[in-house]
Design an enzyme around this catalytic site. Sequence first.
Site, PDB file in Angstrom:
ATOM      1  N   LYS A  73      41.580  33.957  39.840  1.00  0.00           N
ATOM      2  CA  LYS A  73      40.131  34.150  39.956  1.00  0.00           C
ATOM      3  C   LYS A  73      39.738  33.720  41.370  1.00  0.00           C
ATOM      4  O   LYS A  73      39.211  32.626  41.600  1.00  0.00           O
ATOM      5  CB  LYS A  73      39.395  33.367  38.864  1.00  0.00           C
ATOM      6  CG  LYS A  73      38.042  33.957  38.554  1.00  0.00           C
ATOM      7  CD  LYS A  73      37.485  33.419  37.275  1.00  0.00           C
ATOM      8  CE  LYS A  73      36.017  33.711  37.112  1.00  0.00           C
ATOM      9  NZ  LYS A  73      35.610  35.102  37.108  1.00  0.00           N
ATOM     10  N   GLU A  98      40.786  46.185  32.794  1.00  0.00           N
ATOM     11  CA  GLU A  98      39.615  45.411  32.360  1.00  0.00           C
ATOM     12  C   GLU A  98      38.386  46.019  33.020  1.00  0.00           C
ATOM     13  O   GLU A  98      38.495  46.959  33.801  1.00  0.00           O
ATOM     14  CB  GLU A  98      39.770  43.946  32.754  1.00  0.00           C
ATOM     15  CG  GLU A  98      39.901  43.737  34.262  1.00  0.00           C
ATOM     16  CD  GLU A  98      40.120  42.285  34.672  1.00  0.00           C
ATOM     17  OE1 GLU A  98      39.854  41.388  33.868  1.00  0.00           O
ATOM     18  OE2 GLU A  98      40.549  42.065  35.819  1.00  0.00           O
ATOM     19  N   ARG A 104      42.497  26.933  34.522  1.00  0.00           N
ATOM     20  CA  ARG A 104      42.615  28.234  35.216  1.00  0.00           C
ATOM     21  C   ARG A 104      42.257  28.091  36.681  1.00  0.00           C
ATOM     22  O   ARG A 104      42.913  28.671  37.550  1.00  0.00           O
ATOM     23  CB  ARG A 104      41.733  29.286  34.527  1.00  0.00           C
ATOM     24  CG  ARG A 104      41.934  30.684  35.088  1.00  0.00           C
ATOM     25  CD  ARG A 104      41.220  31.749  34.285  1.00  0.00           C
ATOM     26  NE  ARG A 104      39.769  31.622  34.386  1.00  0.00           N
ATOM     27  CZ  ARG A 104      38.911  32.375  33.702  1.00  0.00           C
ATOM     28  NH1 ARG A 104      39.354  33.309  32.871  1.00  0.00           N
ATOM     29  NH2 ARG A 104      37.613  32.217  33.839  1.00  0.00           N
TER      30      ARG A 104
HETATM   31  N1  PMP Z   1      37.680  39.911  34.020  1.00  0.00           N
HETATM   32  C1  PMP Z   1      37.044  39.637  35.168  1.00  0.00           C
HETATM   33  C2  PMP Z   1      37.347  40.459  36.351  1.00  0.00           C
HETATM   34  C3  PMP Z   1      36.117  38.588  35.237  1.00  0.00           C
HETATM   35  O1  PMP Z   1      35.497  38.310  36.381  1.00  0.00           O
HETATM   36  C4  PMP Z   1      35.842  37.834  34.070  1.00  0.00           C
HETATM   37  C5  PMP Z   1      34.884  36.679  34.127  1.00  0.00           C
HETATM   38  N2  PMP Z   1      33.546  37.061  34.235  1.00  0.00           N
HETATM   39  C6  PMP Z   1      36.508  38.183  32.872  1.00  0.00           C
HETATM   40  C7  PMP Z   1      37.427  39.210  32.904  1.00  0.00           C
HETATM   41  C8  PMP Z   1      36.253  37.434  31.610  1.00  0.00           C
HETATM   42  O2  PMP Z   1      36.810  36.150  31.679  1.00  0.00           O
HETATM   43  P1  PMP Z   1      36.137  34.906  30.936  1.00  0.00           P
HETATM   44  O3  PMP Z   1      36.154  35.215  29.489  1.00  0.00           O
HETATM   45  O4  PMP Z   1      37.000  33.742  31.290  1.00  0.00           O
HETATM   46  O5  PMP Z   1      34.759  34.798  31.478  1.00  0.00           O
END
Ligand code: PMP
Length: 292
Positions: free
Chosen positions: A151, A184, A52
């Site tokens: 990200k 989200e 990622r």
């Molecule tokens: N959405 C956002 C905006 C995030 O920053 C994160 C990570 N903290 C997630 C979802 C969750 O992703 P992951 O399971 O890869 O931590």
Amino acid sequence: MSKLIYLDGELVPEEQAKVSVFDHGLLYGDGVFEGIRAYNGRIFRLDQHIDRLYRSAHAIMLNIGMTKEEMAAAVVKTVRANELRDAYIRLVVTRGVGDLGLDPRQCPKATVFIIAATIKLYPEEMCRNGLQIITCSTRRNMPDAVDPALKSLNYLNNIMAKIETIRANAGEGLLLNNEGYVTECTGDNIFIVNGKRLITPPVSAGVLEGVTRDCVMELARVAGLEVEEGLFRLTAVYNAHECFLTGTAAEVISVTEVDGRAIGSGTPGPATGMLQQRFADYVRQEGTPVYS
Ligand code: PMP
């Protein structure tokens, strides 16, 4: 004990782990990052996090200057140097040091740093009893502007929502996209559950493709649940049987109230509890060993 930080190829004591004020990660949020967990001496889904990271970097035309294998080895080395078995790892790659202009060509070399720390989790009581969350008035970045699937170091959108969340004394803040669809939370993906059916918004709605989200979808399918990526609005959340969030820090956490509405019974539901347990069991077995 002072932490050892990986910075541009070296492990240095945290007091010496400094980046330039001309670094474009700092000046412009020009960079990408990952948050990764280690459980019981194993790094959870390291390859997926690194994939990622490289996808995010590719999309912003950022040359990391290391292979994925070198990056994975650097993460393992940092955790080992700090003698950690359970850790939260922050991996950051910035455009590097340039001048005061935007032009990334002035940044010849990416800055790479890795911090392996212990993690501050949600309080035990919240994990057991679930979170009360709110919907923020801040909308999620549009995917055709700064795509939430990247990200990137541009987290202002999330921080604006986090400020609203804190002011409302809520456990997390939910963001809608420009069309009013659920995306989200500020740092977590969201799922709703109806009977044996799990639904989570698709990445195209404007969400990060969470590593925990992927893992929970796999575990849910193995457990015989139906898993769908689909668009839904707030009303569907209010009327869901269950709701939970997933994230590297949060793992799987129940949501028992949204905008003052109780979700289902208003207590953590059975599907959420089952997935929480399966996830907890899974992370302890799977992962890249740090000490072999
Ligand atoms: N959405 C956002 C905006 C995030 O920053 C994160 C990570 N903290 C997630 C979802 C969750 O992703 P992951 O399971 O890869 O931590």
